[in-house]
Every structure is written in C-alpha cells, then in structure tokens.
Design a protein around this motif. Structure first.
Motif, PDB file in Angstrom:
ATOM      1  N   MET A   1      10.574  14.986 -30.155  1.00  0.00           N
ATOM      2  CA  MET A   1      10.698  16.424 -30.358  1.00  0.00           C
ATOM      3  C   MET A   1      10.937  17.096 -29.012  1.00  0.00           C
ATOM      4  SD  MET A   1       7.976  19.128 -32.038  1.00  0.00           S
ATOM      5  CE  MET A   1       7.976  18.308 -33.606  1.00  0.00           C
ATOM      6  N   ASP A   2      11.802  18.126 -28.986  1.00  0.00           N
ATOM      7  CA  ASP A   2      12.113  18.859 -27.778  1.00  0.00           C
ATOM      8  C   ASP A   2      10.852  19.502 -27.190  1.00  0.00           C
ATOM      9  OD1 ASP A   2      12.980  21.844 -26.709  1.00  0.00           O
ATOM     10  OD2 ASP A   2      14.349  20.248 -26.074  1.00  0.00           O
ATOM     11  N   GLU A   3      10.721  19.441 -25.843  1.00  0.00           N
ATOM     12  CA  GLU A   3       9.516  19.986 -25.215  1.00  0.00           C
ATOM     13  C   GLU A   3       9.375  21.474 -25.467  1.00  0.00           C
ATOM     14  OE1 GLU A   3       9.130  19.092 -21.123  1.00  0.00           O
ATOM     15  OE2 GLU A   3       9.288  16.917 -21.382  1.00  0.00           O
ATOM     16  N   LEU A   4      10.504  22.191 -25.488  1.00  0.00           N
ATOM     17  CA  LEU A   4      10.472  23.626 -25.738  1.00  0.00           C
ATOM     18  C   LEU A   4       9.948  23.916 -27.140  1.00  0.00           C
ATOM     19  CD1 LEU A   4      11.187  26.105 -24.065  1.00  0.00           C
ATOM     20  CD2 LEU A   4      13.428  26.129 -25.177  1.00  0.00           C
ATOM     21  N   LEU A   5      10.376  23.107 -28.110  1.00  0.00           N
ATOM     22  CA  LEU A   5       9.900  23.288 -29.480  1.00  0.00           C
ATOM     23  C   LEU A   5       8.417  22.939 -29.579  1.00  0.00           C
ATOM     24  CD1 LEU A   5      10.496  23.939 -32.436  1.00  0.00           C
ATOM     25  CD2 LEU A   5      11.195  21.548 -32.752  1.00  0.00           C
ATOM     26  N   GLU A   6       7.985  21.905 -28.878  1.00  0.00           N
ATOM     27  CA  GLU A   6       6.562  21.550 -28.883  1.00  0.00           C
ATOM     28  C   GLU A   6       5.714  22.715 -28.384  1.00  0.00           C
ATOM     29  OE1 GLU A   6       5.426  17.917 -27.040  1.00  0.00           O
ATOM     30  OE2 GLU A   6       7.110  16.791 -27.836  1.00  0.00           O
ATOM     31  N   GLN A   7       6.164  23.357 -27.302  1.00  0.00           N
ATOM     32  CA  GLN A   7       5.409  24.486 -26.765  1.00  0.00           C
ATOM     33  C   GLN A   7       5.395  25.646 -27.750  1.00  0.00           C
ATOM     34  OE1 GLN A   7       3.645  24.316 -24.065  1.00  0.00           O
ATOM     35  NE2 GLN A   7       2.889  26.423 -24.166  1.00  0.00           N
ATOM     36  N   PHE A   8       6.519  25.870 -28.435  1.00  0.00           N
ATOM     37  CA  PHE A   8       6.593  26.939 -29.432  1.00  0.00           C
ATOM     38  C   PHE A   8       5.630  26.671 -30.588  1.00  0.00           C
ATOM     39  CE2 PHE A   8       8.891  28.411 -33.374  1.00  0.00           C
ATOM     40  CZ  PHE A   8       8.470  29.733 -33.274  1.00  0.00           C
ATOM     41  N   LEU A   9       5.503  25.415 -30.987  1.00  0.00           N
ATOM     42  CA  LEU A   9       4.613  25.083 -32.100  1.00  0.00           C
ATOM     43  C   LEU A   9       3.144  25.179 -31.710  1.00  0.00           C
ATOM     44  CD1 LEU A   9       6.511  22.078 -33.727  1.00  0.00           C
ATOM     45  CD2 LEU A   9       6.431  24.464 -34.461  1.00  0.00           C
ATOM     46  N   ILE A  10       2.863  25.210 -30.408  1.00  0.00           N
ATOM     47  CA  ILE A  10       1.492  25.457 -29.951  1.00  0.00           C
ATOM     48  C   ILE A  10       1.210  26.961 -29.910  1.00  0.00           C
ATOM     49  CG2 ILE A  10      -0.080  25.265 -27.983  1.00  0.00           C
ATOM     50  CD1 ILE A  10       1.306  22.621 -27.288  1.00  0.00           C
ATOM     51  N   GLU A  11       2.164  27.730 -29.375  1.00  0.00           N
ATOM     52  CA  GLU A  11       1.940  29.163 -29.190  1.00  0.00           C
ATOM     53  C   GLU A  11       2.257  29.975 -30.440  1.00  0.00           C
ATOM     54  OE1 GLU A  11       4.358  30.134 -25.865  1.00  0.00           O
ATOM     55  OE2 GLU A  11       3.080  29.115 -24.398  1.00  0.00           O
ATOM     56  N   GLY A  12       3.186  29.489 -31.278  1.00  0.00           N
ATOM     57  CA  GLY A  12       3.589  30.242 -32.458  1.00  0.00           C
ATOM     58  C   GLY A  12       2.447  30.578 -33.397  1.00  0.00           C
TER      59      GLY A  12
ATOM     60  N   ALA B   1       6.057  23.406 -41.342  1.00  0.00           N
ATOM     61  CA  ALA B   1       7.186  22.563 -41.732  1.00  0.00           C
ATOM     62  C   ALA B   1       7.940  22.051 -40.510  1.00  0.00           C
ATOM     63  CB  ALA B   1       8.125  23.348 -42.648  1.00  0.00           C
ATOM     64  N   LEU B   2       8.097  22.901 -39.499  1.00  0.00           N
ATOM     65  CA  LEU B   2       8.780  22.476 -38.270  1.00  0.00           C
ATOM     66  C   LEU B   2       8.022  21.346 -37.587  1.00  0.00           C
ATOM     67  CD1 LEU B   2       9.768  25.954 -36.760  1.00  0.00           C
ATOM     68  CD2 LEU B   2      11.327  24.260 -37.725  1.00  0.00           C
ATOM     69  N   ARG B   3       6.709  21.413 -37.651  1.00  0.00           N
ATOM     70  CA  ARG B   3       5.898  20.367 -37.019  1.00  0.00           C
ATOM     71  C   ARG B   3       6.111  19.023 -37.705  1.00  0.00           C
ATOM     72  NH1 ARG B   3       1.503  22.833 -37.508  1.00  0.00           N
ATOM     73  NH2 ARG B   3       1.504  23.836 -35.474  1.00  0.00           N
ATOM     74  N   VAL B   4       6.306  19.058 -39.022  1.00  0.00           N
ATOM     75  CA  VAL B   4       6.492  17.818 -39.770  1.00  0.00           C
ATOM     76  C   VAL B   4       7.895  17.256 -39.565  1.00  0.00           C
ATOM     77  CG1 VAL B   4       6.567  16.811 -42.082  1.00  0.00           C
ATOM     78  CG2 VAL B   4       4.789  18.448 -41.506  1.00  0.00           C
TER      79      VAL B   4
ATOM     80  N   ALA C   1       2.753  39.050 -46.120  1.00  0.00           N
ATOM     81  CA  ALA C   1       3.441  37.921 -46.750  1.00  0.00           C
ATOM     82  C   ALA C   1       4.436  37.284 -45.782  1.00  0.00           C
ATOM     83  CB  ALA C   1       4.159  38.391 -48.016  1.00  0.00           C
ATOM     84  N   ALA C   2       5.088  38.100 -44.959  1.00  0.00           N
ATOM     85  CA  ALA C   2       6.055  37.570 -43.984  1.00  0.00           C
ATOM     86  C   ALA C   2       5.351  36.724 -42.924  1.00  0.00           C
ATOM     87  CB  ALA C   2       6.820  38.717 -43.328  1.00  0.00           C
ATOM     88  N   THR C   3       4.178  37.167 -42.459  1.00  0.00           N
ATOM     89  CA  THR C   3       3.450  36.354 -41.475  1.00  0.00           C
ATOM     90  C   THR C   3       2.958  35.054 -42.105  1.00  0.00           C
ATOM     91  OG1 THR C   3       1.363  37.494 -41.962  1.00  0.00           O
ATOM     92  CG2 THR C   3       2.712  38.390 -40.189  1.00  0.00           C
ATOM     93  N   GLY C   4       2.530  35.132 -43.365  1.00  0.00           N
ATOM     94  CA  GLY C   4       2.103  33.906 -44.045  1.00  0.00           C
ATOM     95  C   GLY C   4       3.237  32.918 -44.200  1.00  0.00           C
ATOM     96  N   GLN C   5       4.436  33.419 -44.548  1.00  0.00           N
ATOM     97  CA  GLN C   5       5.583  32.529 -44.689  1.00  0.00           C
ATOM     98  C   GLN C   5       5.986  31.949 -43.338  1.00  0.00           C
ATOM     99  OE1 GLN C   5       7.176  31.453 -47.590  1.00  0.00           O
ATOM    100  NE2 GLN C   5       7.956  30.060 -46.039  1.00  0.00           N
ATOM    101  N   THR C   6       5.893  32.747 -42.285  1.00  0.00           N
ATOM    102  CA  THR C   6       6.195  32.239 -40.938  1.00  0.00           C
ATOM    103  C   THR C   6       5.249  31.099 -40.569  1.00  0.00           C
ATOM    104  OG1 THR C   6       6.960  34.438 -40.257  1.00  0.00           O
ATOM    105  CG2 THR C   6       6.406  32.869 -38.508  1.00  0.00           C
ATOM    106  N   GLU C   7       3.986  31.241 -40.927  1.00  0.00           N
ATOM    107  CA  GLU C   7       3.021  30.169 -40.649  1.00  0.00           C
ATOM    108  C   GLU C   7       3.388  28.899 -41.405  1.00  0.00           C
ATOM    109  OE1 GLU C   7      -1.754  30.009 -40.139  1.00  0.00           O
ATOM    110  OE2 GLU C   7      -1.025  30.825 -42.027  1.00  0.00           O
TER     111      GLU C   7
END
Length: 672
Positions: A1-12, A100-103, A89-95
């Motif tokens: 997985m791209d390092e930038l995406l990994e960081q996003f999945l931590i902070e997101g 899904a991105l993590r998987v 609902a939008a924040t819940g869907q974003t979560e």
C-alpha cells in the motif's frame, strides 16, 4: 500500500470522528459557531486529503458537505435538523469508505458512485431547494430534495429489509384526479414496480374531509414505495405520467455494524502512534539484550576451553538472572507501547446509536464519559463488537417508544450512557439506559416456555441469576424480529467476545428504571495464571481465576444419576462431567483403585466438576486470543507457548459446557 495512503488511513478516521462529534453537539447547540468551525475544518481537511487520490465518489460527498457547512459558517443559511441528519450520514459513509480502503488497499466499493450521488443530492437539496432529481429528467420533483421525511417514515414503518441495501429507490406517485376516466388503476400501476420493499397508500392532504360527499370518480390517493431496483426500472410503469411522480435515490440509515469483526480489526495495515520516549526505551533495552547475548557466547567459549562445571553453573545463574530482568523490562515496555486511549473508540458510538434509534422510530442520545483510560490496542479493538451488541439491545429492547416514555413520566428522548473507568489494574466499562428494565418474571416465563431451565428450578432461582439467563445462546425475549435484533443473537456473543479478551460481564436491572451492563477487562496483555491438565496424550490450560478448587475423589463415591454421574462434596451433590467428553476425545485409561481427578467450576450459579486425566502444574502465560475461523468457536479462550515449545490451548469450561447443553446433551454429565 502507498505510504501516503497509509498515512491518510491513520489520520482520516480522526477527522471523521471530529466532524461527527461536532455535528452531534450542534443538535443541542445549533448556534455554537465553534462547533460549526470544528466540523468545517475536519471536512475540509478530509476533502483536501482525498484530492491526493483517485476517489471521486468520496471527494464529491465531502465537497458538497463542505459547501453546506461553509454556507452555515458564513451565515448564508441555518442548519435544520434534517440537514444535520444528512451531514451525519455523510460522515458515517465516509468512515465506511475508509474501512473499505483499508481492506482493498485503495479501492472503493462498486456501489460507491451510486451512494455518493444519492448523498450529494440530499446535501445539495439544502443549498438549492427544488433542484430536479438526477435520473428524473422527464418530470419535475414535486417537493424540494430536502423533503425526505416521507422516505424515512416509510422505511421505519415497513422496510427493515431495506437496511441491507446501500441505496434504494423511493417513489411518490400522486395520480391525476381524473385517472379513473382513462381506465387507469393507480394501485396496480404502482404494484408493477419491481423489487418492492415497502408500499403505502393514503389520501392526499388537500382531499375533501371524509364527512363530505364522496366522489367515486375522482382519485385523491397518494402512493409511496421503496424499491431495490434502480431509478430507471422504477420509472418504467409511469413512463406516460412523468409529471405525477417524484423519484429519488436514498441511502437507508445503517443500524450499525452487523454481528462480526470490528471495522478496526479489518485486514490490512494498521497504524499505532507511539511516543518517541517509549521507542528510545525499547532501543536501550535491545542494546542491553545484545550485551547479554554476547555474555552467553563468551561463557560458551570458556566452557569449551575447560571451565570448571561449578564455576560455569554459577556464571550461568548470573547470566540467567540478568536475562530475566531484561525480558521483564522488555515485556513491560512493549506492553506500554501498545497502550492506546479507550475514549476515542467510545466516541464513535453516538452517531451509530442515533442511526439505530432512527431506524426503528425511537429517539435516543448516547452520552460518553469517563476517565482517560489506556488499554492494549488489541483489547480496545476487540471491544467494538460487544459494545455494538449492547448498544443495539439498549436501543431496541431497553428504551421505550416516545409515547410510552411520556406516559411513564420520563423524558421523550431516551438517555443511554457509555462510561469507562478503572478499578485497580482492571478497566470497567458500563452501558446504562433509562428504559423499561428487565422483568425477572418475564424471563422466567420465557425460559420455562423454551425449556432453557426446568420450571421448578426457575421458581427457586434468585432474580440476579434469572437475569443471567439472557446470556444463554439463542435466548431472547423479543416478541418480533426487527432491523436491529430479536434473532436470539446478542448477549451470548457479548459474553463470548469479552471472555476472549480476558474479561467478564455483569448485569443489573430495575423494572421501569433501566438496565446496566458492566464489563471488566484487563488493561493489557498481562501474564495469565493457568492450570495445565491432560486428556489422554494432549495438554490443555484452564484459567485459575475460573477454577474454584481441585479435588481427588475415590471412584466408589461417584454414582450414576440418570444419564450422568455425580458425587457429594461437603454435603452438596456435584454433577461430574468428563473433559474428554466435552472435547469429544477418547477418555484416559482408568487404573484399578485410581481416584478421579476433577476441577470444580461454577456454571449458571451451580457447582460442576470436570474430570481430567492428570494435573501438570501451574504456569504464568501470555494468552493470545483465537483468530480467524477459530475466533467464533465456543470454549476456546486462546493459545500460548510452553517452555518446551509446545502449543497450549486454554479452555473456557463454562463455554464448553454451554455448547454441550445447547447441542442437546444433558448437563448431568457424560454423553447420553
């Protein structure tokens, strides 16, 4: 997985949490500009991060949400309750998309585009009322896009199955008053829509009062429906009257994660922020371990050169003592590194509870409170599943509908509490509600009707032990299956999940006042004391905190009772089971005159004895919970490695006995 995406999945997820908390607080304090700023900044940061990746669906939703919050921030509009609902609902869907991105390693689900369009339409409806719905270009929408209350009402009343779909199609059909003269049948026409999930017919609000003369030639009906089919398929029966329909895509509110693994436990890279000082301590310990390793190499060389055995033994003892100290410090340091705060996990639940309550037409607030307790990351992640079960039960079974609460003198909006604290070296989490409470007499009647416990035994059980019956597998007092529960799955799953984490569950309730469920768990992966026993050629561990005592009983004291066996221990008849039967393994060979070795445990308030082969001693072990397919297997708490390198499975005796009873065997012992 791209390092930038990994960081996003931590902070997101942190940004989603901040936005969700601010939006929930805005409902109580709608004029609080600081909360609007907090939500806006979090959504703005998320949108900027998403722009670095090819995620158009997520970017579209966040862009419109930012526009809506920006308009509120600038004073161009006020946020209604309905607008806040859609933002939440939008924040819940974003979560869910972040999970899904993590998987997937960077890909959104196939339906992300449809979900994004539906959410974006609902959000834009509060910016530009009356905007046409995408996909309905043959006709104008009769009401503004923000008018989705009729959809939500229809979903709550009839369409619990719709919660299985990420997007459904909602249609409101207002037939022309003269449609009967043209030979049209509005009901049959609406029934022709494929994949119907809900269907409702009523008179138009502007129809003449029922007391007036009824005109059988004028149609004054309105038809509302939900369908799992796409928009274009739903519109087909109405292709000749596009001006009489309102069609929109709609995302049902999620009742919360389904029974199963926590989203935080999904496969894929997982981040853990660690204080730099803890890493420095770990590095220093590694340096000392390297020195200890070199000291052993030096000792080995001296022994090869003829070092006297007594001198070698003394030096070896000193080296071992040094290694013991270093390994103890290393274990504590690594344990500290894995500590994470518990409150951020708990703060994920208010939005979920709100959606759960809305899905069944109730109103409830979740209040999260407690100390800044830190626990092992694995324990915190493992809490998501049992807490979801408990909150689902509190919303569905615990709190009453608004009308019933008002009649009982309670506030219309229910209050559910989720608190965390510590008692000694244990973490305590309590889930409370101010609902109807649990009636022991009703549980007795249900248990008797289902044959869970004989009626005579139930009559003698005190109320606290009767309440404990709700933890039996498959036991439920629900009168109907709903979108949230009533399927006989829940409290037993809570006890099993908490047990796998090394904790316990307690319950207290007052009829008419509410219920409290108390979880006690370890703060970290500490050493667990186990009793090692044998069954045939295999070894198993039994947690010592669940063993009341060990006994040796001569075989002449063991008497057959019905299909099982029992013996008398201090004037009390104790049923005797065999661990070999519980594990479905061959029994140990019995020698003449050899006593029965057994451990005494307590199950459902009663003493039981479990026969084992031999006692092999007590050990301090680090228990590793079961994973994968074995995680759901009853009776297994985890595994550990012994000093000889062998794998030891640690058993949950009450869980094994409950599984045997559930499969139809008698609790009296042995197999029938």
């Amino acid at each position: 997985m791209d390092e930038l995406l990994e960081q996003f999945l931590i902070e997101g997820p942190e940004q989603v949490q901040q936005a969700g908390e601010a939006l929930l607080a805005l409902e109580a304090r709608p004029e609080d500009a600081a909360l609007v700023d907090q939500a806006f900044r979090a959504i703005h940061t998320l949108k900027g991060s998403v722009g670095l990746f090819d995620l158009p669906a997520m970017a579209e939703v966040l862009h419109v949400a930012e526009d809506l919050l920006g308009a509120r921030r600038d004073g161009r509009l006020t946020l209604s309750r309905a607008a806040t609902d859609v933002l939440i609902a939008a924040t819940g869907q974003t979560e869910r998309w972040l999970d899904a991105l993590r998987v997937t390693g960077g890909a959104l689900p196939d339906d992300a585009g449809d979900v994004a369009r539906a959410l974006s339409q609902r959000l834009r409806g509060f910016l530009v009322p009356g905007t046409p719905v995408a996909g309905a270009d043959n006709g104008r929408v009769e009401a503004a896009l923000s008018d989705t209350h009729w959809v939500e009402s229809l979903f709550r009343e009839q369409a619990s199955d719709a919660a299985r779909h990420s997007v459904v199609t909602a249609l409101r059909y207002t037939p022309d008053a003269g449609c009967y003269f043209r030979g049209e049948d509005p009901i049959a026409l609406a029934r022709a829509v494929p994949d119907l999930l809900a269907f409702r017919v009523f008179r138009r609000p502007d129809a003449p009062p029922a007391s007036d003369a009824y005109d059988p030639y004028a149609c004054d009906l309105v038809v509302e429906l939900l369908s799992a089919a796409p928009v274009e398929a739903v519109k087909v029966p109405f292709r000749f009257m596009p001006d009489q329909i309102q069609v929109l895509s709609w995302s049902p509110p999620s009742p919360g994660p389904s029974i199963g693994p926590s989203p935080t436990g999904l496969e894929g890279p997982r981040g853990l922020r660690v204080d730099a000082s803890r890493v420095d301590t770990l590095v220093a310990l590694v340096d000392e371990l390297v020195v200890a390793k070199n000291a052993l190499a030096d000792l080995a060389a001296r022994m090869a050169d003829g070092l006297a055995p007594d001198v070698a033994a003394r030096i070896m003892g000193d080296r071992q003592a040094m290694l013991d100290r270093l390994i103890g410090r290393l274990h504590r340091t690594v344990t500290d590194i894995r500590l994470v705060p518990v409150l951020p996990l708990l703060r994920r639940f208010p939005r979920m509870v709100r959606e759960m309550a809305a899905a069944i037409g109730k109103e409830a607030d979740l209040v999260v409170d407690g100390q800044e307790v830190q626990a092992d990351k694995g324990i915190v992640e493992g809490l998501f599943e049992p807490l979801t079960h408990l909150l689902r039960n509190a919303v569905d079974h615990g709190v009453e509908p608004a009308a019933e609460r008002v009649a009982a003198g309670k506030p219309e909006r229910a209050r559910i509490g989720l608190t965390v604290g510590r008692e000694g070296d244990r973490m305590v989490i309590e889930v409370t509600d101010d609902g109807r409470g649990m009636d022991p007499d009703r549980i007795r009647r249900t248990a008797a009707a289902r044959g869970v416990v004989p009626a005579a035994t139930l009559a003698e059980l005190p109320d606290d032990q009767v309440l404990d019956l709700v933890f039996r597998p498959g036991f439920s007092t629900a009168e109907a299956v709903t979108v949230l529960s009533g399927r006989g799955v829940g409290m037993d799953a809570v006890r099993a999940a908490v047990g796998r984490l090394g904790g316990g569950v307690g319950l207290r309730s007052t009829v008419g006042a509410g219920t409290t469920v108390r979880l006690t768990l370890p703060m970290n992966l500490v050493l667990t004391k186990v009793l090692v026993v044998s069954v045939g050629d295999d070894r198993y561990g039994l947690p010592l905190d669940g063993v009341i005592e060990t006994v040796r009983v001569t075989r002449d004291r063991v008497l057959p009772i019905r299909a099982g066996r029992a013996f008398v221990l201090r004037d009390t008849a104790v049923p005797l089971l065999a661990l070999s039967d519980l594990l479905d393994q061959p029994a140990d060979d019995v020698r003449e005159g050899e006593a029965v070795r057994a451990v005494i445990v307590r199950v459902d308030g009663a003493l039981l004895a479990v026969e084992v082969g031999t006692f092999l001693g007590r050990h301090d072990v680090v228990l590793r919970p079961m994973a994968g397919l074995l995680a759901a297997m009853p009776g297994l708490l985890g595994t550990t490695l012994l000093g000889d390198g062998g794998l030891l499975m640690v058993l949950d005796l009450p869980g094994l006995i409950a599984a045997l009873h559930r499969d139809g065997d008698r609790l009296g012992g042995g197999r029938p």
